[in-house]
Scaffold this motif. Sequence first.
Motif, PDB file in Angstrom:
ATOM      1  N   ARG A 205      60.699 -28.737  35.614  1.00  0.00           N
ATOM      2  CA  ARG A 205      60.849 -30.151  35.264  1.00  0.00           C
ATOM      3  C   ARG A 205      62.255 -30.633  35.573  1.00  0.00           C
ATOM      4  N   GLY A 206      63.196 -29.707  35.639  1.00  0.00           N
ATOM      5  CA  GLY A 206      64.561 -30.060  35.971  1.00  0.00           C
ATOM      6  C   GLY A 206      65.509 -28.945  35.572  1.00  0.00           C
ATOM      7  N   VAL A 207      66.759 -29.070  36.011  1.00  0.00           N
ATOM      8  CA  VAL A 207      67.821 -28.140  35.641  1.00  0.00           C
ATOM      9  C   VAL A 207      68.912 -28.941  34.948  1.00  0.00           C
ATOM     10  N   TRP A 208      69.156 -28.610  33.686  1.00  0.00           N
ATOM     11  CA  TRP A 208      70.171 -29.280  32.875  1.00  0.00           C
ATOM     12  C   TRP A 208      71.370 -28.362  32.697  1.00  0.00           C
ATOM     13  N   VAL A 209      72.561 -28.950  32.693  1.00  0.00           N
ATOM     14  CA  VAL A 209      73.806 -28.171  32.677  1.00  0.00           C
ATOM     15  C   VAL A 209      74.713 -28.638  31.557  1.00  0.00           C
ATOM     16  N   GLN A 210      75.392 -27.680  30.947  1.00  0.00           N
ATOM     17  CA  GLN A 210      76.434 -27.963  29.960  1.00  0.00           C
ATOM     18  C   GLN A 210      77.684 -27.205  30.382  1.00  0.00           C
ATOM     19  N   GLY A 211      78.838 -27.849  30.276  1.00  0.00           N
ATOM     20  CA  GLY A 211      80.082 -27.220  30.703  1.00  0.00           C
ATOM     21  C   GLY A 211      80.420 -27.588  32.135  1.00  0.00           C
ATOM     22  N   GLU A 212      81.615 -27.182  32.556  1.00  0.00           N
ATOM     23  CA  GLU A 212      82.101 -27.541  33.881  1.00  0.00           C
ATOM     24  C   GLU A 212      82.302 -26.288  34.729  1.00  0.00           C
ATOM     25  N   LEU A 213      82.097 -26.465  36.018  1.00  0.00           N
ATOM     26  CA  LEU A 213      82.311 -25.369  36.963  1.00  0.00           C
ATOM     27  C   LEU A 213      83.774 -25.399  37.406  1.00  0.00           C
ATOM     28  N   PRO A 214      84.560 -24.361  37.090  1.00  0.00           N
ATOM     29  CA  PRO A 214      85.975 -24.377  37.478  1.00  0.00           C
ATOM     30  C   PRO A 214      86.143 -24.109  38.967  1.00  0.00           C
TER      31      PRO A 214
ATOM     32  N   LYS B  61      57.907 -34.214  37.241  1.00  0.00           N
ATOM     33  CA  LYS B  61      57.516 -34.714  35.927  1.00  0.00           C
ATOM     34  C   LYS B  61      56.142 -34.170  35.534  1.00  0.00           C
ATOM     35  N   SER B  62      55.917 -34.103  34.236  1.00  0.00           N
ATOM     36  CA  SER B  62      54.617 -33.693  33.730  1.00  0.00           C
ATOM     37  C   SER B  62      53.563 -34.732  34.105  1.00  0.00           C
ATOM     38  N   THR B  63      52.298 -34.322  34.085  1.00  0.00           N
ATOM     39  CA  THR B  63      51.211 -35.224  34.448  1.00  0.00           C
ATOM     40  C   THR B  63      51.199 -36.456  33.553  1.00  0.00           C
ATOM     41  N   HIS B  64      51.372 -36.255  32.244  1.00  0.00           N
ATOM     42  CA  HIS B  64      51.302 -37.416  31.349  1.00  0.00           C
ATOM     43  C   HIS B  64      52.491 -38.344  31.551  1.00  0.00           C
ATOM     44  N   GLU B  65      53.640 -37.821  32.012  1.00  0.00           N
ATOM     45  CA  GLU B  65      54.775 -38.690  32.331  1.00  0.00           C
ATOM     46  C   GLU B  65      54.471 -39.521  33.569  1.00  0.00           C
ATOM     47  N   ARG B  66      53.848 -38.891  34.561  1.00  0.00           N
ATOM     48  CA  ARG B  66      53.493 -39.636  35.775  1.00  0.00           C
ATOM     49  C   ARG B  66      52.412 -40.665  35.493  1.00  0.00           C
ATOM     50  N   MET B  67      51.499 -40.328  34.593  1.00  0.00           N
ATOM     51  CA  MET B  67      50.416 -41.252  34.267  1.00  0.00           C
ATOM     52  C   MET B  67      50.882 -42.406  33.394  1.00  0.00           C
ATOM     53  N   ALA B  68      52.012 -42.236  32.700  1.00  0.00           N
ATOM     54  CA  ALA B  68      52.486 -43.286  31.793  1.00  0.00           C
ATOM     55  C   ALA B  68      52.724 -44.598  32.532  1.00  0.00           C
TER      56      ALA B  68
END
Length: 228
Positions: free
Chosen positions: A31-40, A208-215
């Motif tokens: 569904r996606g890639v989420w990131v926390q923090g910074e890449l030095p 996206k999930s099917t129900h998100e696309r159908m929304a």
Amino acid sequence: MSAAFRQRPWEALLASLLAALFRRTVRRGLRGVWVQGELPAGPWVLAANHHSWWDAYVLPVLLDHWRVRFRIVVSDRRLAEFSFFRGLGALEASRVRQALYALRRKEALIIFPEGELHPPGRMGPLHRGAAWLAERARVPLLPVAVRVVLRGQELPEAYVVFGEPLAADLEGLERSLNRMLSDLDGQIGAALPEEPLPGFRLVLPGRKSTHERMAFWGLALARFTRER
């Protein structure tokens, strides 16, 4: 995926095709890639947990997205099974001179210090290679925690936490990774299942999930029926 190492034309073409396949796999399968923090700024030895098949896809695709020059260290057994990884710049774990040479060329290294897949939870026993390479090349260790989880949506979500760079200390790396994983697991357990974890930013959108696309069509149909 790093183009810094020397390639013949057919190897460069293969690397481009494989990189595109990796990107498509991540974007279509998650569904996606989420990131926390910074890449030095690099170079550094990126040391991550290895608790999911997805780890070896998500991290290279993420670094490639940021145009970071890198090599990924793979066990000799795994590279013998999947020799095409060499087209992506993979190095056998036994080729320590090549790994040091890559660091000295200002390329980063991705290493899974557990050496193989382990069940989710605390880190398994760590091999010394990541700390040894960082020490010999005089670069920091970069601890990274990764979780790929199926929560309240149709497809899994990847969460990646970049920690603070560390000195080349294996025990310090293990403590840092276990703390980061514990914090991440706590956030996953407490967050609303259908919402991304708070404090993370979406870097690689997926499917996206099917129900998100159908929304969208549901809203359009509701508007149409009201107007009639």
